[in-house]
Design a protein around this motif. Structure first.
Motif, short mmCIF file in Angstrom:
data_model
loop_
_atom_site.label_atom_id
_atom_site.label_comp_id
_atom_site.label_asym_id
_atom_site.label_seq_id
_atom_site.Cartn_x
_atom_site.Cartn_y
_atom_site.Cartn_z
N VAL B 157 12.52 24.39 4.71
CA VAL B 157 12.16 23.00 4.45
C VAL B 157 11.43 23.27 5.77
O VAL B 157 10.22 22.33 5.66
N VAL B 158 11.83 23.29 6.82
CA VAL B 158 10.41 22.76 7.91
C VAL B 158 9.57 24.16 8.21
O VAL B 158 8.24 23.33 7.83
N VAL B 170 11.46 18.04 -8.01
CA VAL B 170 12.70 18.91 -8.61
C VAL B 170 13.32 19.89 -7.49
O VAL B 170 14.88 19.37 -6.57
N THR B 171 13.08 20.29 -6.58
CA THR B 171 13.46 21.25 -5.53
C THR B 171 13.93 19.95 -4.65
O THR B 171 15.13 20.41 -3.36
N ILE B 172 12.70 19.14 -4.12
CA ILE B 172 13.18 18.40 -2.73
C ILE B 172 14.13 17.25 -2.62
O ILE B 172 15.23 16.51 -1.80
N ARG B 184 19.82 17.25 4.68
CA ARG B 184 19.84 15.55 4.52
C ARG B 184 18.62 15.33 5.09
O ARG B 184 16.91 14.85 4.70
N ALA B 185 18.53 14.64 6.52
CA ALA B 185 17.73 13.95 7.85
C ALA B 185 17.00 15.00 7.37
O ALA B 185 15.70 15.06 7.57
N ALA B 186 16.31 16.86 7.26
CA ALA B 186 15.77 17.40 7.08
C ALA B 186 14.57 16.93 5.95
O ALA B 186 13.51 17.24 6.02
N ALA B 187 15.15 16.91 4.40
CA ALA B 187 14.59 16.62 3.51
C ALA B 187 13.60 15.84 3.52
O ALA B 187 12.81 15.68 2.90
#
Lengths: 133, 384
Positions: B157-158, B170-172, B184-187
């Motif tokens: 994600v980063v 749909v993915t994120i 959760r925080a990163a997304a």
């Protein structure tokens, strides 16, 4: 061609700036921290110093301050490149005598233009001083 | 040989079972301690060996990667020539080098490109992104998104966020509501940075809480990301069932001075949760919502202490002057020190002719402790 001292503790950034400026034909010397920078500034003369702010031993503001308080090195142009973007730090850098401030991420083209401008300003002001004399 | 060993073990066990109980326990402890020490030392040695191998590989590969990026991007002859980015080609032979097929090298390449992107924007930044895409590194990152290990998902994600590669909803979106707080925080942060039209869409489906630290991080991202589409946050204040989302939206409403959200925020004053009410009152004060003043004064006596203090502060922020007498009576007759302190601060904060006269009058009629409170509040060095 003008000589430039690049002071930066991040290896990647140091190498990148060296390559970008070197491509434009400048003579580039590098220092990885404030201490090494002071040694190099003691032994060599430069037209421009490009410095980071957050570095070990001595930070960029100390470099700016030392250059501006030294009679023999006062003429050197200083560009600060830093990821610090708060108002106090930027104004402090200018107050101490920095000629320009670029916030990371930088644009390579912008850095080149600012260096060219700084050098041409220095040249024209030194010509003016010579003419007056 | 095995038979001898088994016999020996049996003999040892027989002798062990003949020993007194406390000796048996002591021996068991000694055995466990020696075994644990051996396991711990082996693990440390193994980790150090792996780190050594990694450093050795890094020292060999890293300069090669940096040289390649320098040649292909930083010293690219097409830079600064006004050539459209899509027409700039990299050297095929260099990019198809066998070395860049190894997963270890590819990961290192991604990390290095991210480091460069943090330092450069503009043409160089765009060219770094193009190199990332042309070398198929985005596929590696998307591949990591499919693994079950959450730390690899975060890394992916980063990477995609740093390289400004859009990730499908749909993915994120499911990741923004993951039970793992770090993922959760990163997304969520990635969603805000990557989504061009609706960066706060995940607020609609968020059932997991937005932790205080995540709120700080998110606030920093929202306020520093360029060209972010800021919606009217009252939408979530009215409809979201997630308390932390509503609380965060109240802070954003105050930050972006969304005056149109005042009615929705005022509806929260009837909420059963007093922490919620305190947040809403704080928001109304910061919005300088004069329309809410009368209601705040009306509900004041039925509120717990935290809400009462927020009301007094809000009246100081709104500073319409309509409720100076109310503040004066709270200052004079309340037995609670915090109430008196906040009432005095709010009177002083009005900074009008009436309020100044009121302060002078209070200094004459009130007792020593209250005079000290007023002097403290009048000190400009003490921030309110």
């Amino acid at each position: 061609m003008a000589s430039i001292l690049v002071i930066e503790d991040d290896d990647i950034m140091l190498k990148a700036v060296r390559n970008i400026l070197g491509k434009d034909g400048y003579t580039i010397l590098t220092a990885k921290d404030g201490k090494e920078a002071f040694d190099k500034l003691e032994n060599e003369t430069y037209d421009v110093v490009v410095t980071d702010l957050m570095m070990p031993y001595a930070n960029g503001l100390e470099v700016v301050s030392r250059l501006r308080s030294d009679e023999t090195k006062r003429h050197i142009g200083i560009i600060v490149i830093s990821s610090v973007g708060n108002e106090e730090t930027i104004t402090e850098a200018f107050r101490l005598g920095a000629d320009d401030y670029l916030k990371k991420p930088i644009m390579a083209g912008e850095l080149l233009i600012r260096i060219r401008k700084l050098l041409s300003n220095k040249n024209s002001s030194s010509q003016l001083v010579t003419r007056k004399k | 040989m095995w038979k001898d060993l088994i016999d020996l073990l049996f003999q040892a066990y027989e002798q062990f079972s003949l020993l007194p109980l406390f000796i048996e326990i002591a021996l068991a402890f000694i055995f466990i301690a020696i075994l644990s020490t051996l396991v711990a030392y082996s693990a440390i040695l193994y980790k150090r060996y792996r780190a050594y191998i990694y450093d050795k590989r890094m020292a060999y590969i890293s300069p090669k990667i940096e040289d390649m990026i320098t040649d292909q991007v930083l010293l690219n002859p097409n830079l600064g020539m006004d050539i459209p980015l899509e027409n700039i080609e990299f050297d095929e032979q260099t990019l198809s080098d066998k070395m860049y097929r190894k997963p270890f090298v590819r990961q290192m390449l991604i990390d290095t490109l991210i480091s460069y992107r943090k330092n450069f924007r503009g043409e160089v930044g765009d060219l770094l992104r193009k190199l990332y895409i042309d070398m198929g590194l985005e596929k590696d990152s998307f591949g990591k998104m499919k693994t079950l290990r959450w730390e690899r998902k975060i890394k992916a994600v980063v990477e995609l966020t740093q390289m400004d590669i859009s990730i499908s909803d749909v993915t994120i979106l499911p990741l923004t509501n993951s039970s793992n707080p770090a993922l959760r925080a990163a997304a969520r942060n990635a969603y805000i940075q990557l989504s061009k039209n609706e960066p706060f869409k995940f607020f609609d489906i968020a059932t997991e809480p937005l932790l205080p630290w995540d709120q700080l991080e998110m606030f920093k991202i929202i306020t520093t990301t360029k060209d972010i589409a800021i919606p009217n946050f009252s939408r979530w204040v009215s409809y979201s069932t997630n308390k932390s989302i509503v609380s965060f939206c109240l802070k954003l409403i105050a930050h972006y001075d969304q005056q149109s959200a005042i009615p929705a925020v005022m509806d929260l004053l009837a909420n059963k949760d007093h922490y919620f009410r305190a947040d809403a009152i704080n928001c109304l004060g910061k919005l300088s919502a004069e329309v809410a003043e009368d209601k705040l004064v009306k509900i004041y006596n039925n509120q717990p202490l935290n809400c009462q203090i927020e009301i007094l502060q809000a009246l100081g922020r709104i500073a319409s002057g309509k409720h100076l007498e109310f503040l004066k009576s709270e200052f004079l007759y309340s037995s609670n020190f915090d109430i008196r302190m906040n009432a005095a601060r709010s009177i002083i904060k009005h900074n009008t002719q009436n309020s100044r006269l009121m302060v002078e009058e209070l200094m004459e009629v009130t007792d020593d402790e209250n005079q000290l409170i007023i002097k403290h509040c009048l000190n400009p060095l003490i921030k309110y």
